[in-house]
Every structure is written in structure tokens, then in C-alpha cells.
Enzyme design. Structure first.
Site, short mmCIF file in Angstrom:
data_model
loop_
_atom_site.label_atom_id
_atom_site.label_comp_id
_atom_site.label_asym_id
_atom_site.label_seq_id
_atom_site.Cartn_x
_atom_site.Cartn_y
_atom_site.Cartn_z
N HIS A 135 0.81 -1.22 0.00
CA HIS A 135 0.00 0.00 0.00
C HIS A 135 0.84 1.26 0.00
CE1 HIS A 135 -3.01 -2.96 1.54
NE2 HIS A 135 -3.70 -2.35 0.60
N SER A 181 25.49 -7.23 -35.21
CA SER A 181 26.81 -7.13 -35.83
C SER A 181 27.54 -8.46 -35.78
CB SER A 181 27.64 -6.03 -35.16
OG SER A 181 27.81 -6.29 -33.78
#
Length: 584
Positions: free
Chosen positions: A223, A455
Site C-alpha cells: 500500500h 553485428s
């Protein structure tokens, strides 16, 4: 103030529930109520004890996400972090209990507001003639003493109760049997958690509290309140150890009394804003560290199961399996949307199995190794010298490549390239320099494994394809230069095919293509150094021309044009490598 994707703070709960019902025709949102009911109960298609729960909103997917066959019959929601009013709770009970002779079981998470409002609704429904049982669940293990407090808070461990009891009543268990199991489960579970940042209420200008840099709140609820203590942040392993130590500390009245040899079920719950990557690591740590303590996690659940809006943190809940049927009920199917379903092998983890092994890279090297042999030792020596120059001279370009990549990528082009260069350096002593095709196959494997990403994959495609075409090329009447040019052209074509780019798209191809063209058109009388210098010069010019090009492929193609400046990092990387090779 963080961006919140809501329309109004006043109707955010209602609209979220409307969205749930809109996408799931098996769920019904009661008019004028924040109550979600499984449609089958309203249509008379369900019999037996109906399980009902709920609480304040802001904990989604709890509670409505657990409505479904095998779990909840209905769920009620209050405003954010606020207990639902008794009238709404009564509506949730009445929807599945008004004409239900088998009763309704109301599961209440232990918070004062919920106990009061759910308790009042239960009494009203009993007064109206409905058979209703109630169980208040608290699984919080954060407090060493409960004296002087409201007791153990109901946290995500109570979801074990929802699942097990929901499956039980599905098989015909009575209200009395379900309540007895609730009490057993309540004494066999514990929950503790941490937060790295607080949550922000809908429409609020700032979070509810601030966690100091490098610290964590330990032992908090859901809460938005602070924890029982503030501790120093650490690695996932260190944080999980702290959680388990506090969960089981001997001087705590709320500890979970785990014993060596215990079978347990575990929930690793995301409080709302922890990445899935981090959650997976926390789940691993929970399993590893429990096993190190002699505990056997037989079921492990991970996900955003009971959140605290956008809080970054997690809870871990552990349930001692005191009854083997609990595992059966945990595994029982449910249509509830939010309950995670792990993939369980029914044969057990100790069942023998074998994983077939096949080294594709080794097979390629073996197949290519004998197909093209450099018989002149000077040629083999030159090839090794080229590779030594590559690993020695490319690292100096790391910063430049990272800078070029930072505007339209993630700024790691140079760093990623160096991962491959270092891996080549490690492999260099064992490379078969008399076998060029085998070397290319090895370098392809190195690029794929060590660099990763696009790559690494593209370099691997280039080298793999070149290797496979270099090896079988007919050598009679064909110069070594032409043989290499043909193989490299095939490699570059493969890069374009699988990478989806072509010349002028601002990619590595803008340096590769002119380099291969330079090799293809050079005379056979040129030596290796001169050929490499010609390729390097062509690649350098190609890389320079990418400055100002519009990106039409790769990650840069998704970036706004004004942010794509300077040369393309991939093209410049190719030029840097060829320059290093040419200066052997």
C-alpha cells in the site's frame, strides 16, 4: 512527475475493470459496482462453494485477475489502496451466494479496513439467509513482533490460499473442509519483500516516499508504505540472502519455520516496475539459495501477481508443502487470467535424459580444412601476421566507434567489436593458418558467439558464407586473388540478403562492397599487402560517404534523421579492420 496513462484519477479503477470485462466475455462487471463475477456462476453453470475476495485497487492483476474456474467466483475492488465498501462486498457475495446451498467462502487479506468492511458484509449476507464463511489471511514475515500491531499483513502468499482452496472446492470440498485447509495454509507460509523505489498514486505529483540512492526498503507491504527497515542495496544474490534470512530468523514471531528436507512452493512477485530480466535472476537466486539451505522448491511461480502500482521491488512468498494434495491443487487447471502456469515435467527432475551434442562449428572446420591448403609457408606466415595486426591495432578505435554509434544506436559498436577481437586473440595460437577456409569458419563462430547482436551475426554470415565458397572454388587457372574475391563477394551478398540492406542504406555494406570491388578489379600481379591496402582505401572512402546518408536499414533507420549524424559506425568498423590487416 512520471507519465501516467490514465484519463482521470477518479475513474481509473472503473475503466481498468471495464477493460478487463471488455476483453473477456466469461467475466461480468456488475452494473454500478466494482465487482467482477465469472459468468458461469450467474448463468447457473457452477455449483459448490464459491470463493470470493477483494481489496483496494492498485494491486492489479489482483483481485479480478484471479476470477475464473478453479479460483475465484467473484472479486470486489475498492479505490486505489482503499478497502471496498461493505455494499460492494455484499454484492460480490450475493452474486454467487444468494441461491447457493453450498455456501460462500470469503477470503480477507489482513488489513483493518478489509476486516471491518468484509466482516460487515458477511454478517449482512448471513442475516439475509446466505451461508457464508470467512477466513482472514496474514502471511507477512517482516515484523519480529506482532504485539502492538494489527497482525501479519495479507500479502501475495495468500494467493496460495486462493489457488489451493479454489481448486479444492472445484472438486466438491465443503465449506468446513475449505476453512480447515485455510488455517493449515496460514500457518505454513511467509512473505517478505523489498523496494528500490516507491509508487506514485494516480494523479499524484510525486511518489509516496523516496528511497535513498543505493538503499532498499525491506519488509514492506503493498500500500505504498515504507518497510520495516532500510538496508544497503546489493546484488540479486545478496538481496535474496537478506530476504531469506529475515524470512526465517529465529528471533522473529512471524518467521517461517523452514526445516531441511522441506518441499516448498515459491512465489517471486513483481511489485510493479521491476524488469523481467531482474525478476528471472531473483527467481534463480530463490531456487539456488533454498536448495543450498536443504529446501526443495517443487513449484516456483514468477510474475506481477499482486503489485503496488509502479513500485520497483519484489516479494518472495514460501509455502511449506505439509500436505501432498496441495501440489495437486496448485497444478489443477484454472481459467483465471493472472495465475502463472509453469511447465512441469511429471517424471520429476531426477529422471535421466540425454542432450544430443553436435558441434556445428567443429564440423564446418573439419569439412573445410582439407579443401584449400596454403602450401607456401610464407603465405601462411603472412596470414598469421595479418591476424596479429588485426588484434593489435583495432582496439585503438573503440572510443571512435562507440561515439559514432551513440547518436543512432546504443553506443557500443566499438565495445562489441572488441569482444570479437579479444576472442580472436585467444584463438590465434591454435588457428590453422595453412587452411584459410577453416580459419574463416572459426572466425565466423567466434563472431557469432563472442559478439552477439546483429553485428556479430552479420560478421558470422559474411565469414561463414565466404568460407563455404572459398573451399570448393576450382583452383585450376584461377588466381588466389580471384578466388578470394569471389568468396568474399558471396559473403557480402549473404550479408545483404539476411540483413535486409543494400548499397547506400548507411550500413557496413557501404564499406564492404567497395572493398570487395577493389579486390575483384585489382591485377593478379599485386601482392597481399597492396591488395589489402586497396581494399582498405576503398572501405575508408565508402565509410566517409555514409556521412549525410539517410539510414534505410538497421537500427538507425528508426531514428529521427536529425539524430543520424557522422559516419556509420558499422561501415567505419569495416574500414578500421581492413586498415589493420593492411598494416601487418
Amino acid at each position: 512527475m512520471a507519465v501516467q496513462l490514465i484519463n482521470t484519477s477518479e475513474r481509473c479503477v472503473d475503466e481498468a475493470l471495464e477493460g478487463l470485462a471488455a476483453g473477456n466475455s466469461g467475466l461480468v462487471l456488475l452494473p454500478e459496482q466494482r465487482v467482477v463475477v465469472e459468468r458461469a456462476w450467474l448463468a447457473g453453470g457452477r455449483r459448490g462453494v464459491a470463493v470470493v475476495t477483494g481489496g483496494g485497487s492498485g494491486h492489479e492483476p489482483f483481485a479480478a485477475g484471479y476470477v475464473g474456474e478453479g479460483m475465484l467466483a467473484s472479486a470486489v475492488a475498492g479505490s486505489v489502496f482503499t478497502s471496498p465498501p461493505p455494499a460492494s462486498v455484499a454484492a460480490a457475495i450475493a452474486a454467487v451466494g444468494k441461491d447457493n446451498p453450498d455456501a460462500v467462502l470469503v477470503l480477507v487479506f489482513n488489513y483493518t479496513g478489509d476486516r471491518v468492511n468484509f466482516g460487515l458484509a458477511v454478517e449482512r449476507c448471513r442475516a439475509a439467509g446466505m451461508k457464508v464463511g470467512m477466513f482472514v489471511s496474514g502471511d507477512d514475515s517482516a515484523l519480529a513482533q506482532v504485539t502492538g500491531t494489527a497482525g501479519r499483513r495479507g500479502l501475495c502468499g495468500t494467493l496460495f490460499v486462493l489457488k489451493i482452496v479454489g481448486a479444492m472446492v472445484q472438486t466438491g470440498a465443503t465449506l468446513e473442509q475449505a476453512l480447515e485447509t485455510c488455517h493449515k495454509l496460514g500457518g505454513a507460509m511467509g512473505t517478505i519483500g523489498f523496494a528500490a523505489s516507491a509508487c506514485q498514486m494516480p494523479g499524484a505529483p510525486k511518489p509516496l516516499f523516496t528511497v535513498p540512492q543505493g538503499m532498499l526498503e525491506l519488509g514492506l507491504g503493498v500500500h505504498g508504505e515504507k518497510g520495516a527497515a532500510t538496508i544497503k542495496a546489493g546484488t540479486a544474490s545478496e538481496v535474496m540472502k537478506t530476504l531469506l534470512d529475515n524470512l526465517t530468523r529465529e528471533d522473529s514471531e512471524t518467521r517461517l519455520d523452514l526445516q531441511k528436507g522441506d518441499d516448498v512452493a515459491v512465489i517471486v512477485n513483481n511489485l510493479g516496475c521491476t524488469s523481467e530480466l531482474e525478476m528471472g535472476i531473483l527467481r534463480r537466486e530463490a531456487v539456488v539459495q533454498l536448495k543450498q539451505r536443504g529446501i526443495n522448491p517443487v513449484r516456483v511461480y514468477q510474475g506481477s501477481l499482486m503489485t503496488s502500482l509502479d513500485m520497483k521491488g519484489a516479494h518472495i512468498s514460501v509455502l511449506r508443502i505439509l500436505d501432498p494434495t496441495w501440489v495437486t491443487f496448485l497444478d489443477a487447471p484454472t481459467s483465471a487470467l493472472a495465475w502463472p502456469t509453469p511447465i512441469i515435467h511429471k517424471g520429476g527432475e531426477d529422471e535421466a535424459f540425454s542432450v544430443p551434442e553436435y558441434d556445428l562449428n567443429l564440423s564446418a572446420r573439419e569439412a573445410l580444412g582439407s579443401s584449400y591448403i596454403l602450401k607456401d609457408p610464407a603465405h601462411a606466415h603472412a596470414l598469421r601476421a595479418c591476424l596479429e595486426s588485426l588484434v593489435a591495432k583495432v582496439p585503438q578505435h573503440e572510443e571512435l566507434l562507440n561515439t559514432l554509434d551513440s547518436g543512432c544506436g546504443d553506443g557500443d559498436c566499438g565495445t562489441t567489436l572488441l569482444l570479437g577481437i579479444r576472442a580472436i586473440s585467444d584463438q590465434l595460437p591454435s588457428l590453422p593458418t595453412t587452411q584459410p577456409a577453416a580459419i574463416l569458419a572459426t572466425l565466423a563462430a567466434v563472431a557469432s558467439f563472442s559478439m552477439g547482436g546483429s553485428s556479430g551475426g552479420l560478421y558470422s554470415i559474411l565469414l561463414t558464407t565466404a568460407a563455404s565458397h572459398l573451399a570448393p572454388h576450382p583452383s585450376e587457372g584461377v588466381s588466389p586473388r580471384a578466388r578470394w574475391a569471389w568468396a568474399l563477394r558471396k559473403g557480402v551478398e549473404a550479408v545483404g540478403k539476411y540483413g535486409g540492406a543494400r548499397a547506400g542504406d548507411r550500413t557496413m555494406l557501404d564499406a564492404l562492397l567497395p572493398a570487395v570491388e577493389a579486390l575483384d578489379t585489382a591485377g593478379d600481379a599485386l601482392g597481399l599487402r597492396a591488395l589489402l591496402q586497396a581494399m582498405a582505401a576503398a572501405a575508408d572512402l565508402g565509410a566517409r560517404r555514409t556521412e549525410g546518408m539517410k539510414a534505410r536499414a538497421g537500427r538507425a533507420s528508426y531514428v529521427r534523421e536529425e539524430n543520424v549524424t557522422g559516419e556509420d559506425a558499422g561501415a567505419r568498423a569495416v574500414a578500421c579492420m581492413l586498415q589493420a590487416l593492411a598494416s601487418y
